[in-house]
Design a protein around this motif. Sequence first.
Motif, mmCIF file in Angstrom:
data_model
loop_
_atom_site.group_PDB
_atom_site.id
_atom_site.type_symbol
_atom_site.label_atom_id
_atom_site.label_comp_id
_atom_site.label_asym_id
_atom_site.label_seq_id
_atom_site.Cartn_x
_atom_site.Cartn_y
_atom_site.Cartn_z
ATOM 1 N N GLU A 23 0.843 -1.220 0.000
ATOM 2 C CA GLU A 23 0.000 0.000 0.000
ATOM 3 C C GLU A 23 0.866 1.254 0.000
ATOM 4 N N ARG A 24 1.935 1.235 0.767
ATOM 5 C CA ARG A 24 2.813 2.414 0.821
ATOM 6 C C ARG A 24 3.477 2.644 -0.540
ATOM 7 N N ILE A 25 3.889 1.546 -1.182
ATOM 8 C CA ILE A 25 4.535 1.662 -2.507
ATOM 9 C C ILE A 25 3.529 2.214 -3.519
ATOM 10 N N ALA A 26 2.309 1.657 -3.495
ATOM 11 C CA ALA A 26 1.288 2.088 -4.451
ATOM 12 C C ALA A 26 0.956 3.570 -4.234
ATOM 13 N N ASP A 27 0.914 3.964 -2.974
ATOM 14 C CA ASP A 27 0.602 5.350 -2.657
ATOM 15 C C ASP A 27 1.704 6.287 -3.177
ATOM 16 N N LEU A 28 2.963 5.916 -2.938
ATOM 17 C CA LEU A 28 4.082 6.758 -3.399
ATOM 18 C C LEU A 28 4.138 6.801 -4.929
ATOM 19 N N ALA A 29 3.903 5.655 -5.566
ATOM 20 C CA ALA A 29 3.938 5.595 -7.033
ATOM 21 C C ALA A 29 2.844 6.501 -7.607
ATOM 22 N N GLY A 30 1.643 6.419 -7.048
ATOM 23 C CA GLY A 30 0.526 7.242 -7.525
ATOM 24 C C GLY A 30 0.831 8.719 -7.349
ATOM 25 N N ARG A 31 1.362 9.042 -6.180
ATOM 26 C CA ARG A 31 1.606 10.452 -5.869
ATOM 27 C C ARG A 31 2.692 11.052 -6.761
ATOM 28 N N GLY A 38 -2.248 -1.718 -9.179
ATOM 29 C CA GLY A 38 -3.355 -2.541 -8.687
ATOM 30 C C GLY A 38 -2.821 -3.799 -8.007
ATOM 31 N N GLU A 39 -3.742 -4.494 -7.325
ATOM 32 C CA GLU A 39 -3.401 -5.738 -6.599
ATOM 33 C C GLU A 39 -2.635 -6.738 -7.465
ATOM 34 N N HIS A 40 -3.014 -6.793 -8.763
ATOM 35 C CA HIS A 40 -2.397 -7.795 -9.642
ATOM 36 C C HIS A 40 -0.926 -7.479 -9.946
ATOM 37 N N LYS A 41 -0.439 -6.335 -9.488
ATOM 38 C CA LYS A 41 0.954 -5.951 -9.778
ATOM 39 C C LYS A 41 1.916 -6.348 -8.647
ATOM 40 N N HIS A 42 1.423 -7.121 -7.685
ATOM 41 C CA HIS A 42 2.269 -7.491 -6.542
ATOM 42 C C HIS A 42 3.618 -8.088 -6.940
ATOM 43 N N ASP A 43 3.582 -9.077 -7.828
ATOM 44 C CA ASP A 43 4.822 -9.764 -8.199
ATOM 45 C C ASP A 43 5.787 -8.818 -8.896
ATOM 46 N N MET A 44 5.221 -8.017 -9.808
ATOM 47 C CA MET A 44 6.047 -7.064 -10.553
ATOM 48 C C MET A 44 6.710 -6.084 -9.577
ATOM 49 N N VAL A 45 5.904 -5.557 -8.661
ATOM 50 C CA VAL A 45 6.410 -4.588 -7.686
ATOM 51 C C VAL A 45 7.486 -5.241 -6.817
ATOM 52 N N TYR A 46 7.216 -6.468 -6.404
ATOM 53 C CA TYR A 46 8.203 -7.170 -5.572
ATOM 54 C C TYR A 46 9.561 -7.218 -6.284
ATOM 55 N N GLY A 47 9.545 -7.704 -7.526
ATOM 56 C CA GLY A 47 10.784 -7.877 -8.290
ATOM 57 C C GLY A 47 11.534 -6.569 -8.456
ATOM 58 N N ASN A 81 12.556 5.206 -11.119
ATOM 59 C CA ASN A 81 13.167 4.488 -12.243
ATOM 60 C C ASN A 81 12.872 2.983 -12.215
ATOM 61 N N VAL A 82 12.697 2.416 -11.014
ATOM 62 C CA VAL A 82 12.364 0.977 -11.000
ATOM 63 C C VAL A 82 10.863 0.744 -11.165
#
Length: 283
Positions: A23-31, A38-47, A81-82
């Motif tokens: 949630e913190r990552i998604a919030d920072l990315a959005g901002r 979205g939820e389905h991006k968990h694996d991508m975000v992890y990597g 950048n990531v």
Amino acid sequence: MPNAHAAVDYREKEFPMTSKDFERIADLAGRYTGIVLGEHKHDMVYGRIARRVRKLNLSSFTAYLDFLEANLQQELSNFINVITTNLTSFFRENHHFDFLYKTVLAEVKRKNHATKRVRIWSAGCSTGMEPYSIAMTLIKFGIPADWDVKILATDLDSDVLDKARTAVYSVNEVDGLAEGVVKNYFQRGGTGKEVRVKERVSQFVHFKRLNLLENWPMKGPFDFIFCRNVVIYFDKPTQKILFDRYAELLSVGGYLFIGHSENLHGISDRFENLGNTVYRKIR
Ligand SMILES: C[S@@+](CC[C@H](N)C(=O)[O-])C[C@H]1O[C@@H](n2cnc3c(N)ncnc32)[C@H](O)[C@@H]1O
């Protein structure tokens, strides 16, 4: 009932990533980028974030996020950048370059006859293949040598811009191009594994870092804008603001090219749809 999120067991991964971390990552990315994770991006975000956790010798995503928030000035651009997805290629969605060659450039040449000036924007240009493809199309069309032609190419990701500015690509990246295109617009690099875009192409392109969510220093007007496969990562209200801003900067009758899975339906009424994800400013 398990949800998609619960299907991934992060305890087995190198670093723990809690749902609060996500949630913190998604919030920072959005901002900071407008990118919706979205939820389905968990694996991508992890990597992607794991690369930063590893690089900084941290032991968890929570530690990374604490570090990021405490050192925003220093770490934000690495985070951005990531997070960005930079997939691109030369002459991607080739019908746009056909349309440019057959229709748009002849019209621009007629319209701008008195000023001899052409202004183009590649917004979200990634590693530069899109603006260089536009420049190659201008040369193929035969834009007169005494015209003042500039392609502004912008992106938020500083790593892709660094690569774009070198104009150097691996031979694999020009693999699918016709032999004539490679011969006309690229020169061989020293190792034989790389090619460089020729100066007669790159001279038209000016790279700048620009966040599409922030202020734009350019006044326009642009004859055409490419913003392809960028807004797909944004929510609808952000898309609407963006397309209205493009309309403001385009000349009347100017063209907007968007990505294959994007459209302006219900988002902006300032363009007419010419088909094949090409739009023209009408008001
Ligand atoms: C998938 S690439 C598309 C590249 C090229 N337009 C194409 O279609 O081949 C999307 C690009 O948009 C950039 N981008 C994402 N959010 C952005 C923002 N808020 N401002 C500027 N560029 C952004 C990314 O860094 C990435 O390079």
